[in-house]
Design a protein around this motif. Structure first.
Motif, PDB file in Angstrom:
ATOM      1  N   ALA A 254     -50.629  24.803  -7.714  1.00 14.87           N
ATOM      2  CA  ALA A 254     -50.898  23.836  -9.225  1.00 14.87           C
ATOM      3  C   ALA A 254     -50.239  23.731  -9.296  1.00 14.87           C
ATOM      4  CB  ALA A 254     -51.921  24.521  -9.566  1.00 14.87           C
ATOM      5  N   GLU A 255     -48.848  24.157  -9.877  1.00 10.70           N
ATOM      6  CA  GLU A 255     -47.581  23.982 -10.942  1.00 10.70           C
ATOM      7  C   GLU A 255     -47.331  23.200 -10.411  1.00 10.70           C
ATOM      8  OE1 GLU A 255     -45.972  26.980 -12.554  1.00 10.70           O
ATOM      9  OE2 GLU A 255     -47.106  28.792 -12.173  1.00 10.70           O
ATOM     10  N   ILE A 256     -47.403  22.880  -8.841  1.00 12.36           N
ATOM     11  CA  ILE A 256     -46.473  22.382  -7.909  1.00 12.36           C
ATOM     12  C   ILE A 256     -46.808  20.436  -7.598  1.00 12.36           C
ATOM     13  CG2 ILE A 256     -44.751  21.316  -5.875  1.00 12.36           C
ATOM     14  CD1 ILE A 256     -44.492  24.807  -6.010  1.00 12.36           C
ATOM     15  N   ILE A 257     -48.179  20.473  -7.453  1.00  7.39           N
ATOM     16  CA  ILE A 257     -49.207  19.340  -7.215  1.00  7.39           C
ATOM     17  C   ILE A 257     -49.423  19.069  -8.277  1.00  7.39           C
ATOM     18  CG2 ILE A 257     -48.948  20.067  -4.869  1.00  7.39           C
ATOM     19  CD1 ILE A 257     -51.800  20.896  -4.801  1.00  7.39           C
TER      20      ILE A 257
ATOM     21  N   THR B 247     -63.081  29.078  -6.406  1.00 11.67           N
ATOM     22  CA  THR B 247     -62.390  30.463  -5.985  1.00 11.67           C
ATOM     23  C   THR B 247     -64.247  31.217  -5.912  1.00 11.67           C
ATOM     24  OG1 THR B 247     -61.256  32.224  -6.967  1.00 11.67           O
ATOM     25  CG2 THR B 247     -61.551  30.791  -8.350  1.00 11.67           C
ATOM     26  N   SER B 248     -63.687  32.608  -5.661  1.00 11.45           N
ATOM     27  CA  SER B 248     -64.257  33.733  -6.024  1.00 11.45           C
ATOM     28  C   SER B 248     -64.374  34.329  -6.243  1.00 11.45           C
ATOM     29  CB  SER B 248     -64.773  34.574  -4.833  1.00 11.45           C
ATOM     30  OG  SER B 248     -65.114  33.758  -3.789  1.00 11.45           O
ATOM     31  N   HIS B 249     -63.117  34.229  -7.678  1.00 11.67           N
ATOM     32  CA  HIS B 249     -62.635  35.096  -8.606  1.00 11.67           C
ATOM     33  C   HIS B 249     -62.796  34.506 -10.009  1.00 11.67           C
ATOM     34  CE1 HIS B 249     -61.471  37.404  -5.653  1.00 11.67           C
ATOM     35  NE2 HIS B 249     -60.682  36.920  -4.751  1.00 11.67           N
ATOM     36  N   PRO B 250     -63.517  34.948 -10.688  1.00 12.95           N
ATOM     37  CA  PRO B 250     -63.976  34.191 -12.235  1.00 12.95           C
ATOM     38  C   PRO B 250     -62.228  34.506 -13.046  1.00 12.95           C
ATOM     39  CG  PRO B 250     -65.146  36.383 -11.864  1.00 12.95           C
ATOM     40  CD  PRO B 250     -64.483  36.052 -10.214  1.00 12.95           C
ATOM     41  N   SER B 251     -61.605  36.424 -12.326  1.00 10.50           N
ATOM     42  CA  SER B 251     -60.027  36.194 -13.621  1.00 10.50           C
ATOM     43  C   SER B 251     -59.030  35.745 -13.519  1.00 10.50           C
ATOM     44  CB  SER B 251     -60.243  37.716 -12.972  1.00 10.50           C
ATOM     45  OG  SER B 251     -59.179  37.343 -11.574  1.00 10.50           O
ATOM     46  N   TYR B 252     -59.309  34.740 -12.890  1.00  8.24           N
ATOM     47  CA  TYR B 252     -58.012  33.794 -12.551  1.00  8.24           C
ATOM     48  C   TYR B 252     -58.260  32.609 -13.963  1.00  8.24           C
ATOM     49  CZ  TYR B 252     -56.016  36.152  -8.672  1.00  8.24           C
ATOM     50  OH  TYR B 252     -55.536  36.805  -7.410  1.00  8.24           O
ATOM     51  N   ALA B 253     -59.751  31.974 -14.282  1.00  7.13           N
ATOM     52  CA  ALA B 253     -59.921  30.410 -15.394  1.00  7.13           C
ATOM     53  C   ALA B 253     -59.231  30.270 -16.147  1.00  7.13           C
ATOM     54  CB  ALA B 253     -61.412  31.459 -15.774  1.00  7.13           C
ATOM     55  N   LEU B 254     -58.656  31.705 -17.063  1.00  7.89           N
ATOM     56  CA  LEU B 254     -57.819  31.169 -18.461  1.00  7.89           C
ATOM     57  C   LEU B 254     -56.222  30.420 -17.772  1.00  7.89           C
ATOM     58  CD1 LEU B 254     -57.370  31.736 -21.382  1.00  7.89           C
ATOM     59  CD2 LEU B 254     -56.675  34.147 -21.195  1.00  7.89           C
ATOM     60  N   LYS B 255     -55.376  31.178 -16.705  1.00  8.45           N
ATOM     61  CA  LYS B 255     -54.640  31.123 -15.754  1.00  8.45           C
ATOM     62  C   LYS B 255     -54.722  29.733 -15.373  1.00  8.45           C
ATOM     63  CE  LYS B 255     -50.556  31.290 -14.442  1.00  8.45           C
ATOM     64  NZ  LYS B 255     -48.911  30.686 -15.488  1.00  8.45           N
TER      65      LYS B 255
ATOM     66  N   PHE C 106     -57.420  27.549 -16.644  1.00  4.53           N
ATOM     67  CA  PHE C 106     -56.887  26.398 -17.653  1.00  4.53           C
ATOM     68  C   PHE C 106     -55.653  26.064 -18.514  1.00  4.53           C
ATOM     69  CE2 PHE C 106     -61.230  26.483 -17.620  1.00  4.53           C
ATOM     70  CZ  PHE C 106     -61.703  25.581 -16.635  1.00  4.53           C
ATOM     71  N   ASP C 107     -54.614  27.174 -18.267  1.00  3.42           N
ATOM     72  CA  ASP C 107     -53.186  26.971 -18.793  1.00  3.42           C
ATOM     73  C   ASP C 107     -52.587  25.799 -18.060  1.00  3.42           C
ATOM     74  OD1 ASP C 107     -53.500  28.667 -20.376  1.00  3.42           O
ATOM     75  OD2 ASP C 107     -52.778  30.569 -20.080  1.00  3.42           O
ATOM     76  N   LEU C 108     -53.304  26.037 -16.128  1.00  2.77           N
ATOM     77  CA  LEU C 108     -52.549  24.537 -15.980  1.00  2.77           C
ATOM     78  C   LEU C 108     -52.918  23.782 -15.300  1.00  2.77           C
ATOM     79  CD1 LEU C 108     -51.874  26.535 -12.659  1.00  2.77           C
ATOM     80  CD2 LEU C 108     -49.971  25.889 -13.842  1.00  2.77           C
ATOM     81  N   LYS C 109     -53.876  23.404 -16.631  1.00  2.00           N
ATOM     82  CA  LYS C 109     -54.515  22.203 -16.787  1.00  2.00           C
ATOM     83  C   LYS C 109     -55.375  21.618 -16.181  1.00  2.00           C
ATOM     84  CE  LYS C 109     -50.988  20.118 -19.621  1.00  2.00           C
ATOM     85  NZ  LYS C 109     -49.969  20.296 -19.737  1.00  2.00           N
TER      86      LYS C 109
END
Length: 244
Positions: free
Chosen positions: A68-71, A82-90, A92-95
């Motif tokens: 996501a940072e690249i594209i 995704t199946s993993h809720p733990s990545y949500a904060l990161k 949204f940091d990536l817009k």
């Protein structure tokens, strides 16, 4: 209008599910799918523009957050799937535009897509509505390489001063002195937004507040004599905008 979509997911059944959902929404069209993030990165960086990227997070070699940072700049909307809720904060940091937790229903998918499209449309309408109405002209100052920018919409009136003209505008800038005759100024400005009211004065039509007898009052309180030669033009303008 059709919104171009790309799916990036290392699980083929997830790609197939999203593909089926996209086909059910008339506003969406599927551009391409990728189950290898590296392949997706190479392909997408050469694409001019994409509307939606639906991106999984846990993938081999390059995960979705790294990708996501690249594209991200290539897509109008980035939706993590995704199946993993733990990545949500990161995410949204990536817009990220949205974050869909697998498994998600078609109803949830459609709601997210339509909300994003509607909000984007409202934003564009608001931008269009708020487009500045200012119009600028550059005029020569008194120094060799001096130029002044004048907002034509802010001008209240222009008055002759021998071989010069004084441009009076709304605050904070109130006065410009130009080495230019008033006849030349009248020609340059045209008569769409300005009108000659006497031999030495041009008024901005939008700033005329009152015409009484042989006088005319402008928005800054200035009162001028209405010249006989110009009286008919002023009265025609007033009658054209008269509530009847």
């Amino acid at each position: 209008m059709s919104f171009k979509c790309v799916i990036i997911d290392d699980q083929q059944y997830s790609i197939n599910t999203l593909k089926g959902y996209i086909e059910q929404i008339p506003e969406l069209s599927l551009h391409s799918t990728y189950n290898q993030p590296l392949e997706a990165m190479i392909a997408i960086t050469s694409v001019l523009e994409i509307d939606f990227i639906f991106l999984d997070i846990e993938m081999p070699l390059i995960n979705g957050l790294e990708l996501a940072e690249i594209i991200r700049a290539k897509a109008k909307f980035l939706v993590f799937t995704t199946s993993h809720p733990s990545y949500a904060l990161k995410a949204f940091d990536l817009k990220a535009s949205q974050y869909l937790l697998k498994p998600f229903s078609f109803a949830k998918f459609a709601t997210v897509v339509h909300d994003l499209i509607e909000n984007a449309n409202l934003y564009e309408q608001k931008k269009t509505y708020q487009q500045p109405t200012t119009q600028f002209k550059f005029v020569k100052g008194f120094g060799k390489n001096d130029f002044l920018s004048i907002d034509l919409k802010a001008i209240i009136f222009i008055a002759a001063d021998r071989n010069y003209t004084e441009i009076h505008s709304v605050p904070p800038v109130k006065l410009y002195l130009l080495r230019m005759g008033i006849n030349h100024m009248e020609t340059e400005l045209g008569n769409d937004d300005f009108i000659r009211i006497n031999k030495s004065t041009i008024a901005a039509r939008a700033h005329i507040r009152k015409v009484k007898g042989n006088t005319i009052t402008l928005s800054d309180g200035s009162i001028f004599a209405l010249g006989a030669v110009y009286r008919d033009d002023v009265l025609k303008f007033m009658n054209a905008h008269l509530l009847k």
